[in-house]
Motif scaffolding. Structure first.
Motif, PDB file in Angstrom:
ATOM      1  N   PRO A   1     -15.443  -0.207  -9.173  1.00 27.35           N
ATOM      2  CA  PRO A   1     -15.642  -1.429  -9.967  1.00 27.35           C
ATOM      3  C   PRO A   1     -14.333  -2.200 -10.143  1.00 27.35           C
ATOM      4  O   PRO A   1     -13.264  -1.617 -10.061  1.00 27.35           O
ATOM      5  CB  PRO A   1     -16.124  -0.895 -11.327  1.00 27.35           C
TER       6      PRO A   1
ATOM      7  N   THR B   1     -17.079  -2.693  -2.315  1.00 26.71           N
ATOM      8  CA  THR B   1     -16.579  -1.354  -2.563  1.00 26.71           C
ATOM      9  C   THR B   1     -17.368  -0.764  -3.728  1.00 26.71           C
ATOM     10  O   THR B   1     -17.922  -1.504  -4.533  1.00 26.71           O
ATOM     11  CB  THR B   1     -15.077  -1.400  -2.907  1.00 26.71           C
TER      12      THR B   1
ATOM     13  N   LEU C   1       0.836  -1.193   0.000  1.00 27.41           N
ATOM     14  CA  LEU C   1       0.000   0.000   0.000  1.00 27.41           C
ATOM     15  C   LEU C   1       0.884   1.262   0.000  1.00 27.41           C
ATOM     16  O   LEU C   1       0.512   2.298  -0.507  1.00 27.41           O
ATOM     17  CB  LEU C   1      -0.894  -0.037   1.247  1.00 27.41           C
TER      18      LEU C   1
ATOM     19  N   LEU D   1      -0.778   5.189 -14.070  1.00 29.12           N
ATOM     20  CA  LEU D   1      -0.990   5.513 -12.647  1.00 29.12           C
ATOM     21  C   LEU D   1       0.354   5.726 -11.947  1.00 29.12           C
ATOM     22  O   LEU D   1       0.507   6.633 -11.125  1.00 29.12           O
ATOM     23  CB  LEU D   1      -1.784   4.399 -11.955  1.00 29.12           C
TER      24      LEU D   1
ATOM     25  N   PHE E   1      -5.054  -4.223  -6.904  1.00 26.24           N
ATOM     26  CA  PHE E   1      -6.209  -3.418  -6.541  1.00 26.24           C
ATOM     27  C   PHE E   1      -7.220  -3.322  -7.686  1.00 26.24           C
ATOM     28  O   PHE E   1      -8.426  -3.458  -7.471  1.00 26.24           O
ATOM     29  CB  PHE E   1      -5.759  -2.018  -6.100  1.00 26.24           C
TER      30      PHE E   1
ATOM     31  N   PRO F   1     -10.752  -4.657  -6.144  1.00 31.06           N
ATOM     32  CA  PRO F   1     -10.683  -3.485  -5.257  1.00 31.06           C
ATOM     33  C   PRO F   1     -11.268  -3.727  -3.868  1.00 31.06           C
ATOM     34  O   PRO F   1     -10.901  -3.051  -2.924  1.00 31.06           O
ATOM     35  CB  PRO F   1     -11.474  -2.410  -6.004  1.00 31.06           C
TER      36      PRO F   1
ATOM     37  N   VAL G   1     -22.127   6.899  -3.477  1.00 32.28           N
ATOM     38  CA  VAL G   1     -21.420   6.943  -4.760  1.00 32.28           C
ATOM     39  C   VAL G   1     -21.591   8.284  -5.452  1.00 32.28           C
ATOM     40  O   VAL G   1     -20.740   8.715  -6.233  1.00 32.28           O
ATOM     41  CB  VAL G   1     -21.941   5.828  -5.697  1.00 32.28           C
TER      42      VAL G   1
ATOM     43  N   VAL H   1     -15.700  10.902  -5.640  1.00 35.72           N
ATOM     44  CA  VAL H   1     -16.180   9.724  -4.904  1.00 35.72           C
ATOM     45  C   VAL H   1     -15.012   8.890  -4.397  1.00 35.72           C
ATOM     46  O   VAL H   1     -14.968   8.449  -3.260  1.00 35.72           O
ATOM     47  CB  VAL H   1     -17.080   8.846  -5.802  1.00 35.72           C
TER      48      VAL H   1
ATOM     49  N   ARG I   1       2.163   4.513  -4.151  1.00 34.81           N
ATOM     50  CA  ARG I   1       1.816   3.104  -4.341  1.00 34.81           C
ATOM     51  C   ARG I   1       2.697   2.489  -5.426  1.00 34.81           C
ATOM     52  O   ARG I   1       2.851   3.076  -6.491  1.00 34.81           O
ATOM     53  CB  ARG I   1       0.359   2.954  -4.791  1.00 34.81           C
TER      54      ARG I   1
ATOM     55  N   ILE J   1     -19.483   4.993   2.024  1.00 27.69           N
ATOM     56  CA  ILE J   1     -18.140   4.938   2.603  1.00 27.69           C
ATOM     57  C   ILE J   1     -18.185   5.641   3.953  1.00 27.69           C
ATOM     58  O   ILE J   1     -18.747   6.734   4.067  1.00 27.69           O
ATOM     59  CB  ILE J   1     -17.144   5.666   1.667  1.00 27.69           C
TER      60      ILE J   1
ATOM     61  N   LEU K   1      -6.079  10.958  -7.393  1.00 28.34           N
ATOM     62  CA  LEU K   1      -4.966  10.141  -7.891  1.00 28.34           C
ATOM     63  C   LEU K   1      -3.777  10.998  -8.334  1.00 28.34           C
ATOM     64  O   LEU K   1      -2.827  10.500  -8.930  1.00 28.34           O
ATOM     65  CB  LEU K   1      -5.450   9.261  -9.052  1.00 28.34           C
TER      66      LEU K   1
ATOM     67  N   PRO L   1     -10.638   8.366  -4.022  1.00 24.07           N
ATOM     68  CA  PRO L   1      -9.531   9.248  -3.653  1.00 24.07           C
ATOM     69  C   PRO L   1      -8.906   9.933  -4.865  1.00 24.07           C
ATOM     70  O   PRO L   1      -8.983   9.441  -5.978  1.00 24.07           O
ATOM     71  CB  PRO L   1      -8.526   8.293  -2.988  1.00 24.07           C
TER      72      PRO L   1
ATOM     73  N   TYR M   1     -11.849   3.646   3.334  1.00 22.72           N
ATOM     74  CA  TYR M   1     -12.847   3.485   2.287  1.00 22.72           C
ATOM     75  C   TYR M   1     -13.735   2.265   2.508  1.00 22.72           C
ATOM     76  O   TYR M   1     -14.323   1.731   1.578  1.00 22.72           O
ATOM     77  CB  TYR M   1     -12.176   3.431   0.909  1.00 22.72           C
TER      78      TYR M   1
HETATM   79  C1  HEC Z   1     -17.841   4.398  -9.335  1.00 20.77           C
HETATM   80  C2  HEC Z   1     -16.692   5.127  -8.895  1.00 20.77           C
HETATM   81  C3  HEC Z   1     -15.303   4.669  -9.331  1.00 20.77           C
HETATM   82  C4  HEC Z   1     -14.826   4.407 -10.595  1.00 20.77           C
HETATM   83  C5  HEC Z   1     -15.579   4.441 -11.895  1.00 20.77           C
HETATM   84  C6  HEC Z   1     -13.410   4.117 -10.449  1.00 20.77           C
HETATM   85  N1  HEC Z   1     -13.058   4.180  -9.136  1.00 20.77           N
HETATM   86 FE1  HEC Z   1     -11.208   3.881  -8.392  1.00 20.77          FE
HETATM   87  N2  HEC Z   1     -11.928   4.085  -6.509  1.00 20.77           N
HETATM   88  C7  HEC Z   1     -13.224   4.409  -6.161  1.00 20.77           C
HETATM   89  C8  HEC Z   1     -13.342   4.397  -4.708  1.00 20.77           C
HETATM   90  C9  HEC Z   1     -14.593   4.714  -3.899  1.00 20.77           C
HETATM   91  C10 HEC Z   1     -12.085   4.073  -4.209  1.00 20.77           C
HETATM   92  C11 HEC Z   1     -11.702   3.913  -2.742  1.00 20.77           C
HETATM   93  C12 HEC Z   1     -11.362   2.485  -2.425  1.00 20.77           C
HETATM   94  C13 HEC Z   1     -12.478   1.494  -2.469  1.00 20.77           C
HETATM   95  O1  HEC Z   1     -13.646   1.832  -2.238  1.00 20.77           O
HETATM   96  O2  HEC Z   1     -12.158   0.316  -2.757  1.00 20.77           O
HETATM   97  C14 HEC Z   1     -11.218   3.874  -5.358  1.00 20.77           C
HETATM   98  C15 HEC Z   1      -9.871   3.572  -5.261  1.00 20.77           C
HETATM   99  C16 HEC Z   1      -8.990   3.571  -6.325  1.00 20.77           C
HETATM  100  C17 HEC Z   1      -7.566   3.386  -6.221  1.00 20.77           C
HETATM  101  C18 HEC Z   1      -6.793   3.178  -4.939  1.00 20.77           C
HETATM  102  C19 HEC Z   1      -6.362   4.493  -4.394  1.00 20.77           C
HETATM  103  C20 HEC Z   1      -5.481   4.329  -3.202  1.00 20.77           C
HETATM  104  O3  HEC Z   1      -5.314   5.335  -2.478  1.00 20.77           O
HETATM  105  O4  HEC Z   1      -4.945   3.254  -2.971  1.00 20.77           O
HETATM  106  C21 HEC Z   1      -7.056   3.438  -7.498  1.00 20.77           C
HETATM  107  C22 HEC Z   1      -5.606   3.306  -7.888  1.00 20.77           C
HETATM  108  C23 HEC Z   1      -8.160   3.629  -8.376  1.00 20.77           C
HETATM  109  N3  HEC Z   1      -9.333   3.692  -7.636  1.00 20.77           N
HETATM  110  C24 HEC Z   1      -8.038   3.726  -9.754  1.00 20.77           C
HETATM  111  C25 HEC Z   1      -9.123   3.711 -10.622  1.00 20.77           C
HETATM  112  C26 HEC Z   1      -8.998   3.590 -12.062  1.00 20.77           C
HETATM  113  C27 HEC Z   1      -7.666   3.518 -12.801  1.00 20.77           C
HETATM  114  C28 HEC Z   1     -10.267   3.579 -12.545  1.00 20.77           C
HETATM  115  C29 HEC Z   1     -10.698   3.403 -13.997  1.00 20.77           C
HETATM  116  C30 HEC Z   1     -10.097   2.267 -14.696  1.00 20.77           C
HETATM  117  C31 HEC Z   1     -11.193   3.729 -11.415  1.00 20.77           C
HETATM  118  N4  HEC Z   1     -10.447   3.797 -10.283  1.00 20.77           N
HETATM  119  C32 HEC Z   1     -12.569   3.813 -11.514  1.00 20.77           C
HETATM  120  C33 HEC Z   1     -14.234   4.685  -7.041  1.00 20.77           C
HETATM  121  C34 HEC Z   1     -14.174   4.513  -8.415  1.00 20.77           C
END
Ligand code: HEC
Ligand code: HEC
Length: 274
Positions: free
Chosen positions: A250, A247, A78, A267, A183, A187, A225, A164, A175, A211, A168, A166, A195
Motif C-alpha cells: 500500500p 503493487t 535503490l 527503517l 518508495f 511503491p 498477497v 509477502v 537503501r 508477484i 527488512l 521483502p 517484485y
Molecule cells: C499488504 C502487504 C504489505 C504491507 C502492509 C506493507 N508492505 Fe512494504 N512491501 C510489500 C511488498 C509486496 C513489497 C515489494 C515491493 C512492491 O511490491 O512494491 C514491499 C516493499 C517494501 C519496501 C522496499 C523494500 C526494498 O527492498 O526496497 C519497504 C521499505 C517497505 N515495503 C516498507 C513497508 C513499511 C514501512 C510498511 C508499513 C508502513 C509496509 N511496507 C507495509 C508489501 C507490504
C-alpha cells in the motif's frame, strides 16, 4: 539459462534472501582482487595506472551500469550512498563488490576486469564528502509508526513478521533515506527488482495476480498477497500481462510529515544484528 532468467537475477537474489532460503554464492568471475604482496612491499593497486581517459570511461560505465541503483552522483537510490566507500573498503574491496556482488547487490557480470578497474577509478573520485544524507526522524518513534500501520503483516524484521514483502532486517544498510520517502509514497513507481506484479488468465478464464517469483520458457510462478505460490504451465495460459505501476504494497503517502520522518529513521536504523 534464458534471457528472462538473467534479467530477473537481481530480483531472484533479493527474493531468495527474502524467503530465507540459503542462496548459492555466485562464483567469482575473472582474476581475484589483488592482495597486498605477502611480506614484501605493498603491491601497487591497478588504479594507480589508470589514465584520465580510463576514469572518464569509468564514469560512463557507472552511469550505464551502476547509477540506476546508486544514483548518477553516487549518493544512493535503490542501493547505498557510495561516498566514503573507498575509506571503508579500499580499491580491492570495491573491485570485489562489483565482481562478486555484496549483500543484496548482484555481481556485475557484463564488465571485464579492465572495465571494473575503470569504474573503481571513478568511484574513488567520489571521495568522502558529497551528499551524505542522514535520516532526520526519531527511530524509536518510527517503530511505533511501523507497528501501528500493519507493516508487520507483510514484512519480517529478524524472525518477526510476514513474508509477502521483502525482509527488512538489514534494509537500512542497502537503501538510503530518500529511497524510503519516495518508495513509501508511491511503491508502484519503482518496485524493487523481482517484485513486479503480473496477471495471468488461463484458457478456461481463471485469473490470478501475483508477484512474479520465477519464469522460464514453460512455466511461470506467482505468489499472491497471502503468500501462496501458484505455478502455471505457460501453454495453458491465454495471457500473461505485467501490471506496471501496480503493487500489493500500500501507499503510505497519507502519513503526517513527522510520522514519515520517524518511520524513515526507523527503517534506516535497521542494519541487522551486529
Ligand atoms: C499488504 C502487504 C504489505 C504491507 C502492509 C506493507 N508492505 Fe512494504 N512491501 C510489500 C511488498 C509486496 C513489497 C515489494 C515491493 C512492491 O511490491 O512494491 C514491499 C516493499 C517494501 C519496501 C522496499 C523494500 C526494498 O527492498 O526496497 C519497504 C521499505 C517497505 N515495503 C516498507 C513497508 C513499511 C514501512 C510498511 C508499513 C508502513 C509496509 N511496507 C507495509 C508489501 C507490504
Ligand atoms: C541492482 C542494483 C545495483 C546495481 C546495478 C549496482 N549496485 Fe552496488 N549495491 C547495491 C546494493 C543493494 C548494495 C548494498 C549491498 C548490501 O550491503 O546489502 C550495493 C553495494 C555496493 C558497494 C558496497 C558499498 C559499501 O558501503 O560497502 C559498492 C562499492 C557498490 N555497490 C558499487 C557498485 C558499482 C561500481 C556498480 C556498477 C558497476 C554497482 N554497485 C551496481 C545495488 C546495486
Amino acid at each position: 539459462m534464458n534471457a528472462i532468467r538473467s534479467l530477473c537475477l537481481a530480483g531472484l537474489l533479493l527474493i531468495v534472501s527474502g524467503l530465507g532460503l540459503s542462496r548459492s554464492h555466485a562464483s567469482p568471475q575473472g582474476a581475484p582482487p589483488p592482495n597486498p604482496a605477502p611480506g614484501g612491499a605493498a603491491q601497487e593497486s591497478p588504479t594507480a595506472k589508470l589514465t584520465p581517459d580510463d576514469i572518464a570511461n569509468g564514469k560512463q560505465i557507472f552511469a550505464a551500469q551502476c547509477a540506476g541503483c546508486h544514483g548518477f552522483d553516487g549518493s544512493g537510490q535503490l542501493g547505498p550512498n557510495l561516498h566514503g566507500v573507498l575509506a571503508r573498503r579500499g580499491d580491492a574491496g570495491i573491485f570485489a563488490a562489483v565482481r562478486n556482488g555484496t549483500g543484496a547487490m548482484p555481481p556485475v557480470m557484463s564488465l571485464n576486469d579492465q572495465r571494473v578497474w575503470q569504474v573503481v577509478g571513478f568511484v574513488r573520485t567520489l571521495g568522502d564528502t558529497g551528499p551524505v544524507e542522514a535520516a532526520k526522524g526519531d527511530p524509536e518513534k518510527g517503530k511505533t509508526v511501523y507497528d501501528a500501520n500493519g507493516c508487520v503483516v507483510c514484512h519480517a524484521i529478524g524472525m518477526t513478521g510476514g513474508g509477502v514483502g521483502p525482509q527488512l532486517t538489514t534494509i537500512g544498510r542497502s537503501r538510503p533515506p530518500k529511497y524510503f520517502y519516495e518508495f513509501l509514497r508511491d511503491p508502484g513507481k519503482n518496485p524493487p527488482a523481482g517484485y513486479a506484479l503480473v496477471r495471468v488468465v488461463s484458457k478456461d478464464g481463471h485469473e490470478t495476480t501475483g508477484i512474479r517469483v520465477s519464469e522460464d520458457t514453460f512455466t511461470i510462478v506467482l505468489r499472491d498477497v497471502g503468500g501462496h505460490f501458484y505455478s502455471f504451465d505457460k501453454p495453458k495460459l491465454k495471457t500473461i500481462e505485467p501490471q506496471p505501476g501496480q503493487t500489493v504494497m500500500p501507499s503510505y503517502g497519507n502519513l503526517s510529515a513527522t510520522d514519515m520522518d520517524n518511520l524513515v529513521a526507523y527503517l534506516s536504523s535497521l542494519k541487522g544484528a551486529q
